[in-house]
Design a protein around this motif. Structure first.
Motif, PDB file in Angstrom:
ATOM      1  N   VAL A  76      50.228  43.501 -12.659  1.00 31.52           N
ATOM      2  CA  VAL A  76      48.954  43.685 -11.954  1.00 31.52           C
ATOM      3  C   VAL A  76      48.621  42.320 -11.352  1.00 31.52           C
ATOM      4  O   VAL A  76      48.080  41.444 -12.022  1.00 31.52           O
ATOM      5  CB  VAL A  76      47.834  44.158 -12.900  1.00 31.52           C
ATOM      6  CG1 VAL A  76      46.516  44.285 -12.153  1.00 31.52           C
ATOM      7  CG2 VAL A  76      48.208  45.489 -13.549  1.00 31.52           C
ATOM      8  N   PHE A  77      48.980  42.147 -10.097  1.00 33.58           N
ATOM      9  CA  PHE A  77      48.770  40.850  -9.466  1.00 33.58           C
ATOM     10  C   PHE A  77      47.294  40.463  -9.514  1.00 33.58           C
ATOM     11  O   PHE A  77      46.423  41.302  -9.307  1.00 33.58           O
ATOM     12  CB  PHE A  77      49.236  40.876  -8.012  1.00 33.58           C
ATOM     13  CG  PHE A  77      50.725  40.924  -7.844  1.00 33.58           C
ATOM     14  CD1 PHE A  77      51.549  39.992  -8.463  1.00 33.58           C
ATOM     15  CD2 PHE A  77      51.315  41.900  -7.058  1.00 33.58           C
ATOM     16  CE1 PHE A  77      52.932  40.035  -8.301  1.00 33.58           C
ATOM     17  CE2 PHE A  77      52.691  41.958  -6.886  1.00 33.58           C
ATOM     18  CZ  PHE A  77      53.506  41.020  -7.515  1.00 33.58           C
ATOM     19  N   PRO A  78      46.996  39.201  -9.788  1.00 34.66           N
ATOM     20  CA  PRO A  78      45.600  38.767  -9.850  1.00 34.66           C
ATOM     21  C   PRO A  78      44.883  38.988  -8.523  1.00 34.66           C
ATOM     22  O   PRO A  78      45.514  39.013  -7.464  1.00 34.66           O
ATOM     23  CB  PRO A  78      45.706  37.270 -10.162  1.00 34.66           C
ATOM     24  CG  PRO A  78      47.057  37.089 -10.748  1.00 34.66           C
ATOM     25  CD  PRO A  78      47.929  38.110 -10.079  1.00 34.66           C
ATOM     26  N   PRO A  79      43.568  39.137  -8.580  1.00 35.40           N
ATOM     27  CA  PRO A  79      42.808  39.349  -7.342  1.00 35.40           C
ATOM     28  C   PRO A  79      42.582  38.029  -6.614  1.00 35.40           C
ATOM     29  O   PRO A  79      42.249  37.018  -7.212  1.00 35.40           O
ATOM     30  CB  PRO A  79      41.482  39.910  -7.865  1.00 35.40           C
ATOM     31  CG  PRO A  79      41.326  39.259  -9.210  1.00 35.40           C
ATOM     32  CD  PRO A  79      42.706  39.128  -9.775  1.00 35.40           C
ATOM     33  N   ALA A  81      43.622  45.830  -4.220  1.00 33.56           N
ATOM     34  CA  ALA A  81      44.877  46.179  -4.885  1.00 33.56           C
ATOM     35  C   ALA A  81      44.782  45.901  -6.379  1.00 33.56           C
ATOM     36  O   ALA A  81      45.243  46.702  -7.204  1.00 33.56           O
ATOM     37  CB  ALA A  81      46.025  45.389  -4.265  1.00 33.56           C
ATOM     38  N   PHE A  82      44.178  44.773  -6.751  1.00 35.35           N
ATOM     39  CA  PHE A  82      44.002  44.466  -8.165  1.00 35.35           C
ATOM     40  C   PHE A  82      43.137  45.521  -8.845  1.00 35.35           C
ATOM     41  O   PHE A  82      43.459  45.994  -9.949  1.00 35.35           O
ATOM     42  CB  PHE A  82      43.351  43.096  -8.337  1.00 35.35           C
ATOM     43  CG  PHE A  82      42.882  42.828  -9.741  1.00 35.35           C
ATOM     44  CD1 PHE A  82      43.773  42.387 -10.720  1.00 35.35           C
ATOM     45  CD2 PHE A  82      41.559  43.049 -10.121  1.00 35.35           C
ATOM     46  CE1 PHE A  82      43.355  42.160 -12.024  1.00 35.35           C
ATOM     47  CE2 PHE A  82      41.127  42.828 -11.419  1.00 35.35           C
ATOM     48  CZ  PHE A  82      42.029  42.381 -12.374  1.00 35.35           C
ATOM     49  N   ALA A  83      42.020  45.890  -8.216  1.00 35.06           N
ATOM     50  CA  ALA A  83      41.088  46.844  -8.826  1.00 35.06           C
ATOM     51  C   ALA A  83      41.765  48.177  -9.112  1.00 35.06           C
ATOM     52  O   ALA A  83      41.568  48.774 -10.178  1.00 35.06           O
ATOM     53  CB  ALA A  83      39.878  47.043  -7.913  1.00 35.06           C
ATOM     54  N   TRP A  91      36.442  38.270 -14.212  1.00 37.14           N
ATOM     55  CA  TRP A  91      35.263  38.798 -13.512  1.00 37.14           C
ATOM     56  C   TRP A  91      35.632  39.919 -12.553  1.00 37.14           C
ATOM     57  O   TRP A  91      34.870  40.880 -12.408  1.00 37.14           O
ATOM     58  CB  TRP A  91      34.545  37.669 -12.788  1.00 37.14           C
ATOM     59  CG  TRP A  91      34.151  36.553 -13.702  1.00 37.14           C
ATOM     60  CD1 TRP A  91      34.504  35.236 -13.608  1.00 37.14           C
ATOM     61  CD2 TRP A  91      33.362  36.656 -14.897  1.00 37.14           C
ATOM     62  NE1 TRP A  91      33.986  34.522 -14.649  1.00 37.14           N
ATOM     63  CE2 TRP A  91      33.278  35.363 -15.463  1.00 37.14           C
ATOM     64  CE3 TRP A  91      32.719  37.713 -15.540  1.00 37.14           C
ATOM     65  CZ2 TRP A  91      32.581  35.107 -16.640  1.00 37.14           C
ATOM     66  CZ3 TRP A  91      32.025  37.455 -16.716  1.00 37.14           C
ATOM     67  CH2 TRP A  91      31.959  36.173 -17.247  1.00 37.14           C
ATOM     68  N   ALA A  92      36.783  39.825 -11.905  1.00 37.07           N
ATOM     69  CA  ALA A  92      37.219  40.916 -11.037  1.00 37.07           C
ATOM     70  C   ALA A  92      37.530  42.161 -11.866  1.00 37.07           C
ATOM     71  O   ALA A  92      37.266  43.296 -11.435  1.00 37.07           O
ATOM     72  CB  ALA A  92      38.446  40.497 -10.236  1.00 37.07           C
ATOM     73  N   ALA A  93      38.070  41.969 -13.067  1.00 33.44           N
ATOM     74  CA  ALA A  93      38.354  43.096 -13.956  1.00 33.44           C
ATOM     75  C   ALA A  93      37.055  43.770 -14.401  1.00 33.44           C
ATOM     76  O   ALA A  93      36.963  45.006 -14.443  1.00 33.44           O
ATOM     77  CB  ALA A  93      39.141  42.617 -15.173  1.00 33.44           C
ATOM     78  N   ILE A  94      36.052  42.975 -14.718  1.00 28.98           N
ATOM     79  CA  ILE A  94      34.762  43.540 -15.127  1.00 28.98           C
ATOM     80  C   ILE A  94      34.120  44.274 -13.959  1.00 28.98           C
ATOM     81  O   ILE A  94      33.560  45.367 -14.125  1.00 28.98           O
ATOM     82  CB  ILE A  94      33.849  42.435 -15.674  1.00 28.98           C
ATOM     83  CG1 ILE A  94      34.378  41.949 -17.026  1.00 28.98           C
ATOM     84  CG2 ILE A  94      32.406  42.936 -15.814  1.00 28.98           C
ATOM     85  CD1 ILE A  94      33.587  40.816 -17.631  1.00 28.98           C
TER      86      ILE A  94
END
Length: 537
Positions: free
Chosen positions: A314-317, A514-516, A113-116
């Protein structure tokens, strides 16, 4: 001699011609799937337009509601818009996210969901398609759960859920034997199901089904593929766990003829898995531990196929900023904390709740001060197997005579989780080779002192020294965990507060912002490939 040539030449010809025939057949099937899903694509894009118009008519004042400081993410890829390609922010393609269990509510789903959300903010006109097997839940219910569980707010019109009817084929319970191979081959059936519903412009696997990415390349060579790898399907650590003294679910199962057969099967699967991963265009991993294993497995095949991008971490959010706002870490908040050991993890076997229960029982039995201490287990229950597992854990707590000190909280909402983070003292994690450990970062951001398994991502990336001092404790066995609990509770008030603050500062490395930025930097490479190849419909 002539007869020999007549017999040999056809066999040799077939050997060289077969790959071309196979490639032709794959692309023919791909052409058929594109044609089959063309009308549905048009209908879905039309629906997106209608929902956008309805949203703007009804809620014009909410058009810019999310002002969190990173909604406009600058491009990190320059000079790619060739052949008349659009500027990155104007890209209007379809990104397919392969995530058959999107409603599970775990750390992998937070990444999805953070990726979307990052994709929506970076490319507002792009459409995000989620291939899911959660057929009993509609779009509004899924998005509502995302808000409640993760506090992630998504732009509804440009998200489409396509429901898979074949998720059964990737369930581990479907394959009591040769599970790894069974699930991997089963994922091809599920991927075909997904492509028959809609062929995307970019295809990203966010659950670890690497075979689907190779299948996508087989059907649609020009469609860019991406992988976000939470955990390698097989690793050198897994192979090593078969021997004496191994850890994990398969510890010590390499003995006897069955063990030797399993070892050979795993080595063969590792070779296939390495070849499959070599064709992925962009590869992201969630930790240094996962990166090292994926580089080892996929690296040679990727180099052989001249893939330009490296395997990137890419560390998870993690909701670090929100937790910092919601949970106070001060001398005053210390008076509100209770002697609670908190474990946030899905009720899956690899999370090793059994180890934590036994460790807690040993701690209580050896605790000299006999102060009342609680263990709280928080996790989502995905299906009947998880429910059965919770029941078995309750029975174990009863057998260990600690049931009065243990609380099970299933499918907790985000506000409930915040309440537990505010009042708990220790955050624990018992999984061997946890790939990353989002829950552990949440512990740190909330000021809890972590006690985690001395392996994987927690060891290499999270519970490490920061600003000249420790941010928690690591352990392996039940006695070691029990001893770590004792050490935490034995810290002085000043030492405790100092470690909490140090852990919170360390968690700043894993923010959603940072993740985004890292995510969009990687996906921009896929957008560049898609634009230059002209794969759009």
């Amino acid at each position: 001699m002539i007869y020999v040539l007549l017999l040999v030449l056809p066999a040799v010809s077939c050997f060289y011609v077969a790959p071309f025939i196979l490639t032709f057949c794959g692309q023919a099937v791909g052409w058929y799937l594109r044609r089959k899903s063309r009308d549905r694509r048009a209908q879905l894009l039309a629906r997106v337009q209608i929902e956008e118009e309805e949203l703007h008519r009804g809620k014009k004042e909410e058009a810019n509601v999310e002002e969190d400081g990173w909604e406009t993410i600058e491009s990190h890829v320059t000079g790619w818009a060739t052949n008349g390609g659009k500027a990155p922010r104007d890209w209007e393609g379809v990104v397919g996210f392969f995530h058959p269990f999107c409603n599970a509510g775990g750390g992998g789903e937070r990444v999805l969901w953070a990726a979307i959300r990052a994709t929506q903010k970076r490319w507002p006109k792009a459409v995000c398609v989620v291939y899911t097997g959660d057929r009993d839940v509609d779009k509004s219910a899924i998005l509502k759960r995302v808000e409640q569980r993760f506090n992630i707010h998504l732009h509804s019109p440009t998200i489409i859920f396509l429901y898979l009817s074949t998720r059964y084929y990737v369930l581990s319970s479907t394959y009591p034997y040769v599970t790894l191979l069974g699930q991997s081959l089963g994922s091809l059936i599920v991927a075909y199901d997904a492509f028959s519903l809609l062929v995307p412009d970019i295809f990203i696997d966010t659950m670890g089904y690497a075979f689907t990415l190779a299948f996508s390349k087989f059907l649609f060579p020009a469609i860019p593929t991406g992988a976000y790898v939470h955990y390698p399907t097989i690793s050198t650590d897994m192979l090593g766990s078969l021997g004496e003294g191994g850890q994990g679910l398969n510890a010590g199962t390499g003995r006897g003829w069955r063990g030797k057969a399993k070892r050979k099967y795993w080595h063969l699967f590792a070779r296939i898995y390495s070849w499959v991963g070599g064709g992925v265009d962009v590869v992201m991993t969630n930790s240094s531990w996962t990166q090292a294993h994926i580089r080892s497995l996929w690296g040679p095949a990727r180099a052989e196929r001249s893939k330009p991008s490296d395997v990137e971490v890419v560390f998870p959010p993690v909701a670090v900023e929100e937790l910092e706002r919601a949970v106070d870490v001060s001398a005053e908040s210390e008076r509100k904390r209770e002697r609670v050991i908190l474990y946030i993890a899905q009720f899956r076997p690899e999370k090793n709740h059994t180890l934590i229960l036994r460790s807690f029982a040993e701690f209580l039995n050896q605790s000299p001060d006999k102060q009342p201490t609680k263990l709280a287990l928080i996790g989502s229950v995905r299906h009947s197997d998880d429910a059965t597992r919770v029941y078995d854990l309750r029975l174990l707590a009863h057998e260990l005579k600690i049931k009065e000190n243990v609380s099970f909280i299933c499918d907790a909402s985000w506000p409930e989780i915040l309440d537990w983070l505010r009042k708990s003292w220790i955050g624990v994690n018992g999984m061997w080779n946890e790939h990353f450990g989002i829950g552990i970062v949440e512990y740190q951001a909330a000021g809890l002192i972590s006690v985690v398994h001395d392996s994987g991502g927690p060891k290499e990336d999270i519970v490490v020294e920061f600003d000249g001092g420790p941010t928690g404790f690591r352990a392996t066995t039940a006695p070691e965990f029990a001893e770590a609990f004792r050490k935490v509770f034995a810290l002085s008030a000043d030492e405790t507060l100092l470690m909490r603050r140090r852990a919170r500062a360390s968690a700043g490395r894993f923010t959603e912002e940072a993740f985004a930025r890292r995510w969009t930097s990687q996906v921009e490479q896929l957008v560049a490939l898609e634009s230059s190849s002209g794969t759009g419909f």
